[in-house]
Write a protein that holds these residues in place. Sequence first.
Motif, mmCIF file in Angstrom:
data_model
loop_
_atom_site.group_PDB
_atom_site.id
_atom_site.type_symbol
_atom_site.label_atom_id
_atom_site.label_comp_id
_atom_site.label_asym_id
_atom_site.label_seq_id
_atom_site.Cartn_x
_atom_site.Cartn_y
_atom_site.Cartn_z
ATOM 1 N N LEU A 26 -1.856 59.614 25.304
ATOM 2 C CA LEU A 26 -0.993 58.900 24.374
ATOM 3 C C LEU A 26 -1.768 57.839 23.599
ATOM 4 N N ALA A 27 -2.664 57.137 24.265
ATOM 5 C CA ALA A 27 -3.467 56.128 23.576
ATOM 6 C C ALA A 27 -4.273 56.755 22.453
ATOM 7 N N ALA A 28 -4.845 57.930 22.718
ATOM 8 C CA ALA A 28 -5.660 58.608 21.712
ATOM 9 C C ALA A 28 -4.824 59.070 20.520
ATOM 10 N N GLU A 29 -3.610 59.536 20.798
ATOM 11 C CA GLU A 29 -2.776 60.073 19.727
ATOM 12 C C GLU A 29 -2.004 59.000 18.962
ATOM 13 N N LEU A 30 -1.642 57.913 19.640
ATOM 14 C CA LEU A 30 -0.751 56.928 19.035
ATOM 15 C C LEU A 30 -1.465 55.719 18.434
ATOM 16 N N GLY A 31 -2.749 55.587 18.719
ATOM 17 C CA GLY A 31 -3.484 54.438 18.209
ATOM 18 C C GLY A 31 -3.424 54.312 16.693
ATOM 19 N N GLN A 32 -3.411 55.442 15.992
ATOM 20 C CA GLN A 32 -3.378 55.407 14.522
ATOM 21 C C GLN A 32 -2.113 54.748 13.990
ATOM 22 N N TYR A 33 -1.072 54.675 14.822
ATOM 23 C CA TYR A 33 0.185 54.044 14.412
ATOM 24 C C TYR A 33 0.299 52.607 14.913
ATOM 25 N N GLY A 34 -0.752 52.127 15.550
ATOM 26 C CA GLY A 34 -0.716 50.778 16.099
ATOM 27 C C GLY A 34 0.046 50.672 17.401
ATOM 28 N N ILE A 35 0.255 51.810 18.059
ATOM 29 C CA ILE A 35 0.983 51.829 19.325
ATOM 30 C C ILE A 35 -0.022 51.816 20.469
ATOM 31 N N ARG A 36 0.159 50.880 21.384
ATOM 32 C CA ARG A 36 -0.770 50.702 22.493
ATOM 33 C C ARG A 36 -0.168 51.220 23.805
ATOM 34 N N THR A 37 -1.021 51.728 24.685
ATOM 35 C CA THR A 37 -0.570 52.142 26.016
ATOM 36 C C THR A 37 -1.468 51.484 27.058
ATOM 37 N N VAL A 38 -0.843 50.820 28.019
ATOM 38 C CA VAL A 38 -1.579 50.061 29.033
ATOM 39 C C VAL A 38 -0.905 50.252 30.382
ATOM 40 N N THR A 39 -1.710 50.392 31.423
ATOM 41 C CA THR A 39 -1.202 50.518 32.788
ATOM 42 C C THR A 39 -1.398 49.217 33.550
ATOM 43 N N LEU A 40 -0.373 48.815 34.294
ATOM 44 C CA LEU A 40 -0.452 47.652 35.175
ATOM 45 C C LEU A 40 -0.660 48.134 36.605
ATOM 46 N N ARG A 41 -1.682 47.624 37.288
ATOM 47 C CA ARG A 41 -1.984 48.020 38.662
ATOM 48 C C ARG A 41 -1.896 46.797 39.568
ATOM 49 N N MET A 67 9.038 53.872 17.121
ATOM 50 C CA MET A 67 7.988 53.021 16.553
ATOM 51 C C MET A 67 7.355 53.658 15.323
ATOM 52 N N ILE A 68 7.093 54.962 15.395
ATOM 53 C CA ILE A 68 6.460 55.671 14.279
ATOM 54 C C ILE A 68 7.406 55.736 13.084
ATOM 55 N N SER A 69 8.655 56.118 13.335
ATOM 56 C CA SER A 69 9.586 56.310 12.227
ATOM 57 C C SER A 69 9.878 55.007 11.499
ATOM 58 N N ARG A 70 9.794 53.890 12.218
ATOM 59 C CA ARG A 70 10.090 52.593 11.615
ATOM 60 C C ARG A 70 8.820 51.826 11.257
ATOM 61 N N GLN A 71 7.665 52.492 11.435
ATOM 62 C CA GLN A 71 6.370 51.854 11.155
ATOM 63 C C GLN A 71 6.292 50.495 11.848
ATOM 64 N N ARG A 72 6.601 50.532 13.127
ATOM 65 C CA ARG A 72 6.696 49.305 13.921
ATOM 66 C C ARG A 72 5.735 49.422 15.109
ATOM 67 N N PRO A 73 4.525 48.879 15.003
ATOM 68 C CA PRO A 73 3.575 48.960 16.120
ATOM 69 C C PRO A 73 4.179 48.371 17.386
ATOM 70 N N GLY A 74 3.803 48.920 18.526
ATOM 71 C CA GLY A 74 4.377 48.419 19.762
ATOM 72 C C GLY A 74 3.521 48.740 20.963
ATOM 73 N N ALA A 75 4.094 48.503 22.143
ATOM 74 C CA ALA A 75 3.374 48.716 23.393
ATOM 75 C C ALA A 75 4.224 49.527 24.360
ATOM 76 N N ILE A 76 3.592 50.514 24.977
ATOM 77 C CA ILE A 76 4.226 51.317 26.017
ATOM 78 C C ILE A 76 3.459 51.037 27.300
ATOM 79 N N LEU A 77 4.148 50.469 28.281
ATOM 80 C CA LEU A 77 3.488 50.076 29.520
ATOM 81 C C LEU A 77 3.775 51.065 30.639
ATOM 82 N N PHE A 78 2.746 51.360 31.396
ATOM 83 C CA PHE A 78 2.844 52.201 32.585
ATOM 84 C C PHE A 78 2.665 51.291 33.804
#
Length: 249
Positions: free
Chosen positions: A168-183, A127-138
Motif C-alpha cells: 500500500l505504501a508503494a501504491e499510495l505514496g503518489q497520492y500523499g497517503i502514508r502507511t505506518v505500523t505501530l509495534r 482520500m484519493i477521490s477527494r485529493q486529501r492526503p492521509g494516514a492509514i495505521l496498522f
Amino acid sequence: MTLLDGKNAIVYGAAGRIGTAVATAFAGEGARVFLTGRSRARLDEVAGRIRAAGGLAETAEVDALDERAVDEHAAAVGAVDVSVNLIGHGDVQGTPLVDMAVADYERPVLTAVRTQFLTARAAARQMISRQRPGAILFFGGAADPVREFAVGGLQVAFHALEAMRRQLAAELGQYGIRTVTLRTGGITETLPAEMPGRAELAENIAGKTMLGRAATLADVGAVAAFVASDQAASMTAATVNISCGALVD
C-alpha cells in the motif's frame, strides 16, 4: 494548536482497550473521531467520555469484516484523513502448533488480512477521490517467533499485514497517503484480570524491555496521534517501535 485539528479519523474496534486509547488520544489532539464496532452501547460509552472531555466523537455499528458496511460507512464519513483498524483477530494463544486445530490457526490470519484490506481500501478510496492526503495505521507488526509463548497464527497474521502495508505504501505514496505500523511488544494493561499467570506474564513482558516497563495504552495513543499528524508527514512504509526496547529493529 493541537496535532490533529480539523482531521477526521475512523477507528475500527474503538470499544476495545487499545481502540479506546487511540480514539481518545486522537480526539484530545483535535480530531473528530468516528468510532466503529459491533457494540453500539460500548461505543457510546467511549464517545460519551470523549465528549465530556471536550472532544468530537460519532459512533456507528460497523462490522469491519463486512465489505459493504465498511465501504458505506467510509463513504458517509467522506473526508477521511486517518484510518486505524484495531479489531480483535480471534487468535488462540497458549496452545502449541502441533496441538492446534487448523481453524484456530488460520482464523487470525484470515481475519486480519480481510479486515485490514477492507478498511485500508475504503479509506484510500475516499482520500484519493477527494485529493486529501492521509494516514492509514496498522497495529502489531511482524516479529521473530518467541519460544516461550505459543501465539498460534498471530505472527503469521502480522507478517501478512506487513506485506500489505508495504504494498500500500508503494501504491499510495503518489497520492500523499502514508502507511505506518505501530509495534508494542505487549501491553500489560490489556491482559485480562482473570487470566491464569497474568502477573508472571506481565513481569515477563516488562523484563524483556530496555526501559524496565511495558508500553502503556497512553503511550500507544500518544504515538498514534503523532504518526497520524502532519508532523509525521515524511513517515511512510515504516514501523514505529513503541516497545520500550523489547523489540530491536
